[in-house]
Design a protein around this motif. Sequence first.
Motif, PDB file in Angstrom:
ATOM      1  N   GLN A 198       0.826  -1.211   0.000  1.00 50.76           N
ATOM      2  CA  GLN A 198       0.000   0.000   0.000  1.00 50.76           C
ATOM      3  C   GLN A 198       0.859   1.258   0.000  1.00 50.76           C
ATOM      4  O   GLN A 198       0.568   2.214  -0.732  1.00 50.76           O
ATOM      5  CB  GLN A 198      -0.933  -0.025   1.206  1.00 50.76           C
ATOM      6  N   ILE A 201       2.259   1.848  -3.458  1.00 49.47           N
ATOM      7  CA  ILE A 201       1.258   2.441  -4.355  1.00 49.47           C
ATOM      8  C   ILE A 201       1.080   3.917  -4.030  1.00 49.47           C
ATOM      9  O   ILE A 201       0.989   4.763  -4.929  1.00 49.47           O
ATOM     10  CB  ILE A 201      -0.074   1.669  -4.249  1.00 49.47           C
ATOM     11  N   ARG A 205       1.732   6.984  -6.676  1.00 52.37           N
ATOM     12  CA  ARG A 205       0.687   7.969  -6.985  1.00 52.37           C
ATOM     13  C   ARG A 205       1.171   9.388  -6.681  1.00 52.37           C
ATOM     14  O   ARG A 205       0.940  10.316  -7.466  1.00 52.37           O
ATOM     15  CB  ARG A 205      -0.571   7.646  -6.177  1.00 52.37           C
ATOM     16  N   VAL A 212       2.572   1.253 -13.186  1.00 53.93           N
ATOM     17  CA  VAL A 212       3.283   0.497 -12.161  1.00 53.93           C
ATOM     18  C   VAL A 212       3.228  -0.980 -12.506  1.00 53.93           C
ATOM     19  O   VAL A 212       2.345  -1.427 -13.255  1.00 53.93           O
ATOM     20  CB  VAL A 212       2.689   0.721 -10.747  1.00 53.93           C
ATOM     21  N   ILE A 236       6.130  -2.688  -7.545  1.00 55.92           N
ATOM     22  CA  ILE A 236       5.429  -3.102  -6.334  1.00 55.92           C
ATOM     23  C   ILE A 236       5.756  -4.565  -6.062  1.00 55.92           C
ATOM     24  O   ILE A 236       5.492  -5.425  -6.914  1.00 55.92           O
ATOM     25  CB  ILE A 236       3.898  -2.941  -6.485  1.00 55.92           C
ATOM     26  N   THR A 245      -3.193  -6.259  -3.276  1.00 57.11           N
ATOM     27  CA  THR A 245      -2.722  -5.260  -4.241  1.00 57.11           C
ATOM     28  C   THR A 245      -3.873  -4.694  -5.050  1.00 57.11           C
ATOM     29  O   THR A 245      -4.024  -3.472  -5.191  1.00 57.11           O
ATOM     30  CB  THR A 245      -1.682  -5.896  -5.183  1.00 57.11           C
ATOM     31  N   LEU A 249      -5.605  -0.876  -5.157  1.00 55.54           N
ATOM     32  CA  LEU A 249      -5.626  -0.121  -6.411  1.00 55.54           C
ATOM     33  C   LEU A 249      -7.050   0.232  -6.829  1.00 55.54           C
ATOM     34  O   LEU A 249      -7.266   1.230  -7.511  1.00 55.54           O
ATOM     35  CB  LEU A 249      -4.933  -0.913  -7.515  1.00 55.54           C
ATOM     36  N   LEU A 257      -1.531  -0.827 -15.071  1.00 54.16           N
ATOM     37  CA  LEU A 257      -0.979  -1.820 -14.157  1.00 54.16           C
ATOM     38  C   LEU A 257      -0.484  -3.019 -14.949  1.00 54.16           C
ATOM     39  O   LEU A 257      -1.235  -3.609 -15.728  1.00 54.16           O
ATOM     40  CB  LEU A 257      -2.040  -2.279 -13.151  1.00 54.16           C
TER      41      LEU A 257
END
Length: 369
Positions: A198, A201, A205, A212, A236, A245, A249, A257
């Motif tokens: 997390q 991510i 962002r 990613v 990631i 995950t 997202l 992704l």
Amino acid sequence: MSEHATPLRRGWTTGTCATAAARAAADALFGREFPDPVTVTLPGGQTPAFALAVTERGEGSDGPWAAAGVVKDAGDDPDVTHGALVRARVWRGAPGSGVSFRAGPGVGTVTLPGLPLAVGEPAINPVPRSMIARAVGEAAAEAGQPADLVVEVGVENGERLARRTMNGRLGILGGLSILGTTGIVVPYSCAAWIASIQRGIDVARAAGLSHVAACTGDLSEKAVVARYGLSEQALIDMGDFAGGTLKYLRRHPIPRLTLCGGFAKFGKLARGLMDLHSKRNSVDFDWLAGRLAELGAGPDLIARARGANTAAQVLGMADAAGLPLADHVAELARRAAQDVLEDAPVAVEVLVTDRQGRIVGVAHSPNPR
């Protein structure tokens, strides 16, 4: 009781160890003896006690200081900081300044936005900060002194240990993070890994990245880097936690992704399973045989696939027969991932790798968002 039924021993977070060290140092700064053992209060109300491994007093440019150290015991968790010496040095701050924090040797500094700490701050997370502030504040109150204190937290060999963590990728440079939300390390807990996903991510962002890649391991990560040249902040370390995950997202989308992983693991994702660990979800050879049938395999190949020992063996059979099984599995995995993402504006690509890390299957979103 069998050895497999023996409960795994819990341990203490770096945040708890830093709190114990800071409390002992604060007591000494206010003229008392170093408490040994030193007792701290955890967020859940538990009050563990810790032996001190180091005690020091000195005089610096900011006046007198006191320091203490606690050796971290992570219990039965395979934590890189198990056995590390966590230190805290405390001195008086300016009147009215309250409790402030410094990164000592072995503790990193935040250099990228997206984490719960501002850029430039020492990597001491919010809950440990709260625990430390409360502990040194109690020491100050007992001494009848204001809690205007500077707390410097360090970890012996922390910069070296940090190379075995995700800190560099998250923009935490110079050492480890001081972590913990409950103060207790639960052995083999999924929570720490998912939290790392997390935060990764969040950092991507905050950096404005539009692409990613979430990978199951080192080989798949190398494959996706070779294909796209993505930066560390775009990578990631998903491990087996596809569900964690994708669900994050869904709430915190990134436009593109790439999911990259081995054939066996993504065969599970293609079945709609979101935990890819071999101990929790095994390869389903009947399911793989059914996918070969969809591709036009004959009865003999289907029977051999059902009796295979490994997913790689089935993939080899499919390749020998000229059947694009890896592409088919990639597409089914992509659909399963897109289902979890629901209507989130994320276009999914799936790359399936073999045991050598070569990309053998590819599936793209038909309608990129």
